[in-house]
Design a protein around this motif. Structure first.
Motif, PDB file in Angstrom:
ATOM      1  N   ARG A 299       8.141   2.545   1.935  1.00  0.00           N
ATOM      2  CA  ARG A 299       8.814   1.276   1.679  1.00  0.00           C
ATOM      3  C   ARG A 299       8.047   0.165   2.386  1.00  0.00           C
ATOM      4  O   ARG A 299       7.308   0.410   3.343  1.00  0.00           O
ATOM      5  CB  ARG A 299      10.260   1.298   2.206  1.00  0.00           C
ATOM      6  N   TRP A 300       8.280  -1.078   1.944  1.00  0.00           N
ATOM      7  CA  TRP A 300       7.629  -2.221   2.580  1.00  0.00           C
ATOM      8  C   TRP A 300       8.244  -2.547   3.928  1.00  0.00           C
ATOM      9  O   TRP A 300       7.561  -3.018   4.843  1.00  0.00           O
ATOM     10  CB  TRP A 300       7.703  -3.440   1.657  1.00  0.00           C
ATOM     11  N   MET A 301       9.551  -2.348   4.061  1.00  0.00           N
ATOM     12  CA  MET A 301      10.249  -2.602   5.316  1.00  0.00           C
ATOM     13  C   MET A 301      11.384  -1.599   5.446  1.00  0.00           C
ATOM     14  O   MET A 301      11.819  -1.005   4.467  1.00  0.00           O
ATOM     15  CB  MET A 301      10.828  -4.018   5.335  1.00  0.00           C
TER      16      MET A 301
ATOM     17  N   PHE B 122      -5.486   9.449  29.578  1.00  0.00           N
ATOM     18  CA  PHE B 122      -4.233  10.130  29.916  1.00  0.00           C
ATOM     19  C   PHE B 122      -4.012  11.389  29.077  1.00  0.00           C
ATOM     20  O   PHE B 122      -2.911  11.937  29.038  1.00  0.00           O
ATOM     21  CB  PHE B 122      -3.051   9.165  29.772  1.00  0.00           C
ATOM     22  N   GLY B 123      -5.046  11.851  28.402  1.00  0.00           N
ATOM     23  CA  GLY B 123      -5.004  13.142  27.736  1.00  0.00           C
ATOM     24  C   GLY B 123      -4.491  13.153  26.317  1.00  0.00           C
ATOM     25  O   GLY B 123      -4.337  14.232  25.731  1.00  0.00           O
ATOM     26  N   ALA B 124      -4.246  11.991  25.743  1.00  0.00           N
ATOM     27  CA  ALA B 124      -3.795  11.963  24.349  1.00  0.00           C
ATOM     28  C   ALA B 124      -4.965  12.235  23.415  1.00  0.00           C
ATOM     29  O   ALA B 124      -6.110  11.901  23.708  1.00  0.00           O
ATOM     30  CB  ALA B 124      -3.174  10.607  24.030  1.00  0.00           C
ATOM     31  N   LYS B 125      -4.671  12.836  22.272  1.00  0.00           N
ATOM     32  CA  LYS B 125      -5.687  13.100  21.251  1.00  0.00           C
ATOM     33  C   LYS B 125      -5.684  11.922  20.275  1.00  0.00           C
ATOM     34  O   LYS B 125      -4.662  11.637  19.651  1.00  0.00           O
ATOM     35  CB  LYS B 125      -5.382  14.411  20.528  1.00  0.00           C
ATOM     36  N   VAL B 126      -6.831  11.250  20.158  1.00  0.00           N
ATOM     37  CA  VAL B 126      -6.908  10.007  19.385  1.00  0.00           C
ATOM     38  C   VAL B 126      -7.603  10.250  18.044  1.00  0.00           C
ATOM     39  O   VAL B 126      -8.682  10.852  17.988  1.00  0.00           O
ATOM     40  CB  VAL B 126      -7.655   8.914  20.165  1.00  0.00           C
ATOM     41  N   TYR B 127      -6.970   9.751  16.985  1.00  0.00           N
ATOM     42  CA  TYR B 127      -7.532   9.782  15.635  1.00  0.00           C
ATOM     43  C   TYR B 127      -7.517   8.362  15.089  1.00  0.00           C
ATOM     44  O   TYR B 127      -6.639   7.564  15.428  1.00  0.00           O
ATOM     45  CB  TYR B 127      -6.728  10.712  14.717  1.00  0.00           C
ATOM     46  N   GLN B 128      -8.493   8.053  14.248  1.00  0.00           N
ATOM     47  CA  GLN B 128      -8.594   6.722  13.666  1.00  0.00           C
ATOM     48  C   GLN B 128      -8.291   6.782  12.169  1.00  0.00           C
ATOM     49  O   GLN B 128      -8.756   7.673  11.474  1.00  0.00           O
ATOM     50  CB  GLN B 128     -10.010   6.156  13.867  1.00  0.00           C
ATOM     51  N   ASN B 129      -7.506   5.805  11.715  1.00  0.00           N
ATOM     52  CA  ASN B 129      -7.244   5.672  10.284  1.00  0.00           C
ATOM     53  C   ASN B 129      -7.016   4.202   9.971  1.00  0.00           C
ATOM     54  O   ASN B 129      -6.274   3.509  10.681  1.00  0.00           O
ATOM     55  CB  ASN B 129      -6.018   6.487   9.857  1.00  0.00           C
ATOM     56  N   LYS B 130      -7.659   3.723   8.930  1.00  0.00           N
ATOM     57  CA  LYS B 130      -7.564   2.313   8.565  1.00  0.00           C
ATOM     58  C   LYS B 130      -6.133   1.937   8.196  1.00  0.00           C
ATOM     59  O   LYS B 130      -5.448   2.650   7.464  1.00  0.00           O
ATOM     60  CB  LYS B 130      -8.491   2.020   7.378  1.00  0.00           C
ATOM     61  N   TRP B 131      -5.679   0.812   8.720  1.00  0.00           N
ATOM     62  CA  TRP B 131      -4.333   0.302   8.438  1.00  0.00           C
ATOM     63  C   TRP B 131      -4.276  -0.285   7.035  1.00  0.00           C
ATOM     64  O   TRP B 131      -5.134  -1.066   6.641  1.00  0.00           O
ATOM     65  CB  TRP B 131      -3.968  -0.764   9.467  1.00  0.00           C
ATOM     66  N   GLU B 132      -3.246   0.087   6.262  1.00  0.00           N
ATOM     67  CA  GLU B 132      -3.088  -0.408   4.898  1.00  0.00           C
ATOM     68  C   GLU B 132      -1.826  -1.241   4.738  1.00  0.00           C
ATOM     69  O   GLU B 132      -1.209  -1.248   3.682  1.00  0.00           O
ATOM     70  CB  GLU B 132      -3.070   0.773   3.918  1.00  0.00           C
ATOM     71  N   ASN B 133      -1.463  -1.945   5.816  1.00  0.00           N
ATOM     72  CA  ASN B 133      -0.304  -2.844   5.755  1.00  0.00           C
ATOM     73  C   ASN B 133       0.993  -2.107   5.442  1.00  0.00           C
ATOM     74  O   ASN B 133       1.884  -2.632   4.787  1.00  0.00           O
ATOM     75  CB  ASN B 133      -0.533  -3.954   4.710  1.00  0.00           C
ATOM     76  N   ASN B 134       1.090  -0.878   5.950  1.00  0.00           N
ATOM     77  CA  ASN B 134       2.254  -0.063   5.613  1.00  0.00           C
ATOM     78  C   ASN B 134       2.436   1.026   6.665  1.00  0.00           C
ATOM     79  O   ASN B 134       1.606   1.923   6.772  1.00  0.00           O
ATOM     80  CB  ASN B 134       2.065   0.543   4.222  1.00  0.00           C
ATOM     81  N   HIS B 135       3.522   0.949   7.430  1.00  0.00           N
ATOM     82  CA  HIS B 135       3.789   1.957   8.459  1.00  0.00           C
ATOM     83  C   HIS B 135       3.959   3.345   7.853  1.00  0.00           C
ATOM     84  O   HIS B 135       3.502   4.336   8.411  1.00  0.00           O
ATOM     85  CB  HIS B 135       5.052   1.591   9.246  1.00  0.00           C
ATOM     86  N   ALA B 136       4.647   3.400   6.718  1.00  0.00           N
ATOM     87  CA  ALA B 136       4.936   4.696   6.101  1.00  0.00           C
ATOM     88  C   ALA B 136       3.658   5.451   5.757  1.00  0.00           C
ATOM     89  O   ALA B 136       3.549   6.661   5.990  1.00  0.00           O
ATOM     90  CB  ALA B 136       5.797   4.504   4.856  1.00  0.00           C
ATOM     91  N   LYS B 137       2.681   4.739   5.189  1.00  0.00           N
ATOM     92  CA  LYS B 137       1.425   5.402   4.818  1.00  0.00           C
ATOM     93  C   LYS B 137       0.718   5.948   6.054  1.00  0.00           C
ATOM     94  O   LYS B 137       0.126   7.040   6.020  1.00  0.00           O
ATOM     95  CB  LYS B 137       0.518   4.429   4.068  1.00  0.00           C
ATOM     96  N   GLN B 138       0.794   5.208   7.162  1.00  0.00           N
ATOM     97  CA  GLN B 138       0.129   5.650   8.378  1.00  0.00           C
ATOM     98  C   GLN B 138       0.821   6.890   8.961  1.00  0.00           C
ATOM     99  O   GLN B 138       0.168   7.842   9.399  1.00  0.00           O
ATOM    100  CB  GLN B 138       0.120   4.511   9.403  1.00  0.00           C
ATOM    101  N   VAL B 139       2.142   6.886   8.950  1.00  0.00           N
ATOM    102  CA  VAL B 139       2.891   8.044   9.446  1.00  0.00           C
ATOM    103  C   VAL B 139       2.608   9.264   8.578  1.00  0.00           C
ATOM    104  O   VAL B 139       2.342  10.369   9.092  1.00  0.00           O
ATOM    105  CB  VAL B 139       4.403   7.753   9.484  1.00  0.00           C
ATOM    106  N   ASN B 140       2.667   9.099   7.273  1.00  0.00           N
ATOM    107  CA  ASN B 140       2.458  10.234   6.374  1.00  0.00           C
ATOM    108  C   ASN B 140       1.008  10.729   6.411  1.00  0.00           C
ATOM    109  O   ASN B 140       0.755  11.928   6.236  1.00  0.00           O
ATOM    110  CB  ASN B 140       2.884   9.864   4.954  1.00  0.00           C
ATOM    111  N   TRP B 141       0.060   9.816   6.646  1.00  0.00           N
ATOM    112  CA  TRP B 141      -1.328  10.254   6.849  1.00  0.00           C
ATOM    113  C   TRP B 141      -1.408  11.145   8.074  1.00  0.00           C
ATOM    114  O   TRP B 141      -2.081  12.182   8.062  1.00  0.00           O
ATOM    115  CB  TRP B 141      -2.250   9.047   7.016  1.00  0.00           C
TER     116      TRP B 141
END
Length: 300
Positions: free
Chosen positions: A147-149, A49-68
């Motif tokens: 944050r954790w949550m 559907f045309g989205a650009k996909v990137y891979q990044n290992k999950w570190e049990n933290n949404h914030a880290k993934q967003v900021n990455w």
């Protein structure tokens, strides 16, 4: 099309990702998927559907993934929209974004929207505490709290404003999946509440002043008040408030299950884990950290 890049975090979201991308395409110039190495067809569907996909290992933290994502994606738009794979915007909100975004004043760096929830395919409109979230912000003017949550997008500079429309959280997975997810969430929430009591986590970026939206700050203040209440009684009182005084009982069996499971069972489970930790460690911060690491693989 609006100068908006929508960022969607995914892991095994093949049930939701097509709906989410098609929805985001109606108000976004670019759609970025940050995937945590899904084992299903999430990536294949997203790319189709045309989205650009990137891979990044999950570190049990949404914030880290967003900021990455904010640091590493080739974002070239004025605005960023943070969307979960099981969320979508209503037609009215999409129209509002398309009409208002080009006219937003320069001093505004963040936009707050109301989020509404489906549970067992029924929109929960009674007994709910209104949820407002800053989800759209000027690129490089916002970050996600580490944050954790209960992490929020906070502004580095500028002010926030609220739009009238709302977006929807409508997860299509079965009830067992929801229960397992909230069991996993409960220890993270327990860490947050223990941190309010014992200051287990050293604040980061103390020299950087971040601006939280009024509604997010109000939610944080209420959590601090909740944390000061007695274990177990607070979850019961919260359930009664939502189910009785906020008329949650008017939404049938789905309403009962929602308010019982999310308003009482989940928060009682959080308190049970806090009770377990305090029983084993007392108020010794180092013992608590060691216990969390050994028993829940959480390093503070």
């Amino acid at each position: 099309m609006n100068s908006i890049s929508t960022i969607i975090l995914t892991y095994n979201e093949e049930k939701h990702i097509e709906r989410c991308i098609k929805n985001a395409q109606r108000f976004s110039k670019y759609i970025y998927i940050v995937d945590s190495f899904s084992s299903d067809n999430t990536v294949k569907i997203a790319e189709s559907f045309g989205a650009k996909v990137y891979q990044n290992k999950w570190e049990n933290n949404h914030a880290k993934q967003v900021n990455w994502a904010l640091k590493n994606l080739p974002i070239a738009t004025e605005w960023v929209f943070r969307l979960d794979a099981d969320e979508y915007l209503t037609d009215e909100l999409i129209l509002e974004i398309n009409e208002k975004t080009p006219k937003i004043k320069p001093n505004i760096s963040g936009i707050v929207f109301e989020r509404k929830m489906y549970f067992l395919d029924k929109l929960m409109i009674k007994g709910m505490i209104q949820m407002y979230m800053l989800r759209m912000f000027r690129y490089q003017k916002g970050v996600c709290e580490d944050r954790w949550m209960d992490e929020h997008i906070v502004l580095i500079e500028g002010e926030s404003m609220m739009f009238d429309g709302y977006f929807i959280d409508h997860n299509l997975n079965p009830l067992g999946w929801w229960i397992e997810k909230h069991n996993n969430y409960s220890i993270r929430e327990a860490v947050e509440l223990l941190n309010l009591e014992f200051q287990l986590i050293e604040p980061k970026n103390k020299t950087v002043k971040l601006v939280m939206s009024t509604d997010a700050q109000s939610k944080r203040d209420k959590k601090e008040k909740y944390a000061s209440m007695p274990l177990f009684w607070r979850s019961f009182i919260y359930f009664i408030y939502r189910y009785v005084f906020k008329f949650g009982f008017t939404q049938g069996k789905e309403g009962f299950l929602w308010h019982f499971l999310q308003g009482w069972w989940y928060r009682t489970l959080v308190d049970a884990k806090i009770f377990e930790i305090k029983k084993a460690c007392g108020s010794d911060k180092e013992k608590i950290k060691k216990f969390l690491n050994q028993n829940y693989n959480i390093r503070l």
